[in-house]
Design a protein around this motif. Sequence first.
Motif, mmCIF file in Angstrom:
data_model
loop_
_atom_site.group_PDB
_atom_site.id
_atom_site.type_symbol
_atom_site.label_atom_id
_atom_site.label_comp_id
_atom_site.label_asym_id
_atom_site.label_seq_id
_atom_site.Cartn_x
_atom_site.Cartn_y
_atom_site.Cartn_z
ATOM 1 N N UNK A 100 0.834 -1.187 0.000
ATOM 2 C CA UNK A 100 0.000 0.000 0.000
ATOM 3 C C UNK A 100 0.874 1.244 0.000
ATOM 4 N N UNK A 101 0.286 2.328 -0.461
ATOM 5 C CA UNK A 101 0.966 3.624 -0.471
ATOM 6 C C UNK A 101 0.500 4.421 0.736
ATOM 7 N N UNK A 102 1.439 5.081 1.373
ATOM 8 C CA UNK A 102 1.079 5.943 2.489
ATOM 9 C C UNK A 102 1.330 7.390 2.086
ATOM 10 N N UNK A 103 0.742 8.302 2.792
ATOM 11 C CA UNK A 103 0.906 9.716 2.478
ATOM 12 C C UNK A 103 -0.180 10.193 1.529
ATOM 13 N N UNK A 104 -0.105 11.438 1.190
ATOM 14 C CA UNK A 104 -1.085 12.064 0.301
ATOM 15 C C UNK A 104 -0.675 11.820 -1.145
ATOM 16 N N UNK A 105 -1.448 11.035 -1.860
ATOM 17 C CA UNK A 105 -1.127 10.668 -3.232
ATOM 18 C C UNK A 105 -1.188 11.893 -4.148
ATOM 19 N N UNK A 106 -2.044 12.880 -3.833
ATOM 20 C CA UNK A 106 -2.173 14.063 -4.684
ATOM 21 C C UNK A 106 -0.935 14.941 -4.616
ATOM 22 N N UNK A 107 -0.358 15.131 -3.430
ATOM 23 C CA UNK A 107 0.819 15.997 -3.303
ATOM 24 C C UNK A 107 2.118 15.242 -3.545
ATOM 25 N N UNK A 108 2.096 13.944 -3.344
ATOM 26 C CA UNK A 108 3.295 13.129 -3.544
ATOM 27 C C UNK A 108 2.898 11.878 -4.316
ATOM 28 N N UNK A 109 2.852 11.967 -5.661
ATOM 29 C CA UNK A 109 2.353 10.838 -6.453
ATOM 30 C C UNK A 109 3.124 9.537 -6.209
ATOM 31 N N UNK A 110 4.404 9.651 -5.961
ATOM 32 C CA UNK A 110 5.188 8.436 -5.714
ATOM 33 C C UNK A 110 4.786 7.834 -4.375
ATOM 34 N N UNK A 111 4.636 8.680 -3.355
ATOM 35 C CA UNK A 111 4.255 8.194 -2.030
ATOM 36 C C UNK A 111 5.258 7.201 -1.481
ATOM 37 N N UNK A 112 5.078 6.822 -0.259
ATOM 38 C CA UNK A 112 5.904 5.783 0.343
ATOM 39 C C UNK A 112 5.175 4.465 0.199
ATOM 40 N N UNK A 113 5.851 3.480 -0.373
ATOM 41 C CA UNK A 113 5.243 2.164 -0.544
ATOM 42 C C UNK A 113 5.640 1.300 0.642
ATOM 43 N N UNK A 114 4.643 0.719 1.294
ATOM 44 C CA UNK A 114 4.885 -0.180 2.417
ATOM 45 C C UNK A 114 4.437 -1.578 2.022
ATOM 46 N N UNK A 115 5.033 -2.570 2.655
ATOM 47 C CA UNK A 115 4.700 -3.959 2.347
ATOM 48 C C UNK A 115 4.657 -4.763 3.636
ATOM 49 N N UNK A 116 3.693 -5.644 3.695
ATOM 50 C CA UNK A 116 3.590 -6.572 4.825
ATOM 51 C C UNK A 116 3.586 -7.986 4.262
ATOM 52 N N UNK A 117 4.445 -8.830 4.777
ATOM 53 C CA UNK A 117 4.499 -10.230 4.365
ATOM 54 C C UNK A 117 3.828 -11.083 5.439
ATOM 55 N N UNK A 118 2.934 -11.967 5.012
ATOM 56 C CA UNK A 118 2.266 -12.894 5.922
ATOM 57 C C UNK A 118 2.671 -14.313 5.533
ATOM 58 N N UNK A 119 3.076 -15.088 6.525
ATOM 59 C CA UNK A 119 3.490 -16.477 6.285
ATOM 60 C C UNK A 119 2.352 -17.415 6.636
ATOM 61 N N UNK A 120 2.173 -18.435 5.797
ATOM 62 C CA UNK A 120 1.101 -19.410 5.966
ATOM 63 C C UNK A 120 1.697 -20.809 5.980
ATOM 64 N N UNK A 121 1.120 -21.674 6.795
ATOM 65 C CA UNK A 121 1.502 -23.088 6.830
ATOM 66 C C UNK A 121 0.496 -23.858 5.981
ATOM 67 N N UNK A 122 0.996 -24.596 5.009
ATOM 68 C CA UNK A 122 0.144 -25.358 4.101
ATOM 69 C C UNK A 122 0.363 -26.843 4.361
ATOM 70 N N UNK A 123 -0.719 -27.582 4.573
ATOM 71 C CA UNK A 123 -0.655 -29.033 4.785
ATOM 72 C C UNK A 123 -1.495 -29.718 3.722
ATOM 73 N N UNK A 124 -0.970 -30.827 3.196
ATOM 74 C CA UNK A 124 -1.676 -31.553 2.137
ATOM 75 C C UNK A 124 -1.803 -33.011 2.549
ATOM 76 N N UNK A 125 -3.032 -33.459 2.719
ATOM 77 C CA UNK A 125 -3.312 -34.840 3.110
ATOM 78 C C UNK A 125 -3.768 -35.688 1.925
ATOM 79 N N UNK A 126 -4.349 -35.060 0.911
ATOM 80 C CA UNK A 126 -4.897 -35.746 -0.260
ATOM 81 C C UNK A 126 -3.775 -36.529 -0.955
ATOM 82 N N UNK A 127 -3.871 -37.879 -1.027
ATOM 83 C CA UNK A 127 -2.746 -38.713 -1.466
ATOM 84 C C UNK A 127 -2.061 -38.296 -2.765
ATOM 85 N N UNK A 128 -2.780 -38.128 -3.865
ATOM 86 C CA UNK A 128 -2.121 -37.770 -5.121
ATOM 87 C C UNK A 128 -1.465 -36.406 -5.057
#
Length: 147
Positions: A63-91
Motif C-alpha cells: 500500500x501507499x502511504x501519504x497524500x497521493x495528490x501531493x506526492x504521487x510516488x508516495x511511500x510504498x509499504x509492504x507486509x508479508x504474511x506467512x502461511x503453513x500449508x498441509x496436504x493430506x490428499x494422497x495424489x
Amino acid sequence: DYRIKTIVFRQLIRHQSTDTSLILERSINRVQLLGRVGQDPVMRQVEGRNPVTIFSMATNEMWRSGDVETSPAGDVSQKTTWHRVSIFKPGLRDVAYQYVKKGSRVLVEGKLDYGEYVDKNNVRRQATTIIADNIVFLSDNIRGRDQ
C-alpha cells in the motif's frame, strides 16, 4: 428460484428430522492464496495416520502511504504474511512433495484449520493451517527432486 428451493429444502429437513434442533445449513470454509513457497516441502507421518506434506508460503500486501495528490510516488509499504500449508490428499500430497520447491510461485486452494500443539518446551500453542486440496504451479522453473 434458488431461494425457494433452499427454503423448501430447509423445511423438508426440519420436517423429516426427529430431532427438532437439527437444522442443516450450508457453510463455506474456502481459502485461496497466491504467493511464493518459503521452504522445500517436508513429508511427515504421525503414528497411525496417513502422511502429510507441509510447506510454508508467503503472501504480500502492499500500500501507499501519504497524500497521493501531493506526492504521487508516495511511500510504498509492504507486509508479508506467512502461511503453513498441509496436504493430506494422497495424489496431491505426493506431487507437491516432488515438485514444489522454495521460491516457486503457486496458487493454493483449500480450507482454514485451527488447532493446538505442544512445543518442545511443553507450552501449548495455537496453529492456523491451510489444508490444501488444489495447487496450481505458476513458476516456469519447477523441477522434480530427482533432477
